[in-house]
Scaffold this active site. Sequence first.
Site, short mmCIF file in Angstrom:
data_model
loop_
_atom_site.label_atom_id
_atom_site.label_comp_id
_atom_site.label_asym_id
_atom_site.label_seq_id
_atom_site.Cartn_x
_atom_site.Cartn_y
_atom_site.Cartn_z
N ARG A 39 0.67 -1.16 0.16
CA ARG A 39 0.48 -0.40 -0.18
C ARG A 39 0.78 0.78 0.27
NH1 ARG A 39 -5.31 -1.25 3.91
NH2 ARG A 39 -6.70 -1.55 2.20
N LYS A 200 -16.63 -15.92 5.95
CA LYS A 200 -17.25 -16.37 6.36
C LYS A 200 -18.11 -15.30 4.77
CE LYS A 200 -16.76 -15.42 10.74
NZ LYS A 200 -16.57 -13.45 11.49
N GLY A 351 -6.17 -8.63 1.67
CA GLY A 351 -5.29 -9.25 1.76
C GLY A 351 -4.67 -10.63 1.54
N GLY A 374 -12.09 -4.27 1.50
CA GLY A 374 -13.30 -4.24 1.47
C GLY A 374 -14.15 -2.91 0.34
C1 3PG Z 1 -8.59 -1.53 5.20
O1 3PG Z 1 -7.36 -1.83 5.15
O2 3PG Z 1 -9.57 -2.42 5.14
C2 3PG Z 1 -8.51 -0.44 5.05
O3 3PG Z 1 -8.24 0.32 5.28
C3 3PG Z 1 -9.90 0.20 5.74
O4 3PG Z 1 -10.11 0.11 7.46
P1 3PG Z 1 -11.03 -0.66 8.07
O5 3PG Z 1 -11.72 -1.62 7.59
O6 3PG Z 1 -10.29 -0.90 9.37
O7 3PG Z 1 -12.00 0.69 7.93
#
Ligand code: 3PG
Length: 393
Positions: A39, A200, A351, A374
């Site tokens: 990132r 999930k 990830g 997400g």
């Molecule tokens: C992530 O790694 O999913 C993003 O940086 C957002 O982080 P968060 O899910 O804690 O909002």
Amino acid sequence: MSIPTLDSLLAAGVRGERVFVRADLNVPLKAGVISDDSRVRASLPTLRRLLDAGARVVVASHLGRPKGKRSAGLSLRPLAPRLADLLGAGVSFCEECIGERAVAAVAGIGAGQLLLLENLRFHAGEEKNDPDFAAALAALADVYVNDAFGTAHRAHASTVGMVSKLARAVAGDLLRSELDHLSVVRNPERPLLAIVGGAKISSKLGVLEALASHADVVCIGGAMSYTFLAAKGEPVGKSLVEADQLDAARRVMRAASEHSRRLLLPTDHVVAERVEPGARSRVVRQIPDGWIGVDIGPQTAQAYAQEARRARTVFWNGPMGVFEIDAFARGTETLAKAVASSRAITVVGGGDSLAAIQRLGVADRISHLSTGGGASLEYIEGLTLPGVAALER
Ligand code: 3PG
Ligand code: MG
């Protein structure tokens, strides 16, 4: 709708101006050591262009979920030397992200210099999108750049609240490129194959429902496949099952069949006695009582790989098994190789799938590795990302 970009901003010039860059530097960090700096690297092009243009660059990000309180382990300080190394330029760090100290730190950087601010989420106002916190952030800058694609699905002060407070607000190169590549999955060359794994159903229900009608083929792996199998009345032994998601799983399967899409579930499995390295394991067609499913079986992996060869667009999110444990990583590895060698346009997010791709050294054979987990799922689901919507004005 289209959003203003860095190109238009730079064409007008930003020399000597304070440019606030909301980046997503939320990297995996253990005891101050960054285990994956993808990132950070992905954020460099925008930062380089701004520095080259003589901007005074103020970088802000969150790290982890400190819940509005200062937490030493979630300081962004370790990111400053990494950024400096990768940029080949000095990076100053400010222990605050708003207030007098931050204002003074910003005043202290000159044209073509960069300041990294402390974790935005040390303040509760960030996640609450508090107007006063947003105003305090906006007070640090003349111009706003959002390059935090990974956080674009959050309506926070730094992604939404502060945007309207600055006269100029644009998308950085990473945000732009993520949207371009993910749009290919929204408007794909067909057949579109979606490979969805992970533990999930509940966390991916929206995108599963969307893909069940949109993708030509959906291949399910990971522990979520046991919830699907349980919903069909098949034996799952002691595998992880979300008992409250059986109806959701049936809904997804029904949506696929109503739209004549093929939703594939594993037809063989690696099962183990325990989910730990060295545990006894074997390959089965049906999960026996007392055993736990830990990976898709070789026949399933081959079938899914075959789909990847046939597809013209592939979207993959989530591992096929417990791939942190070598013995249970074969399914994920087979898929990673198949996706890498597919002639399709390939987009991978999340990830764990990225880690698998990187571990196998095939990253350069994937069309697009998304920095958003997400965020990429919500975008593909067809939702409006608040951080993107805020730039549309
Ligand atoms: C992530 O790694 O999913 C993003 O940086 C957002 O982080 P968060 O899910 O804690 O909002
Ligand atoms: Mg997340």
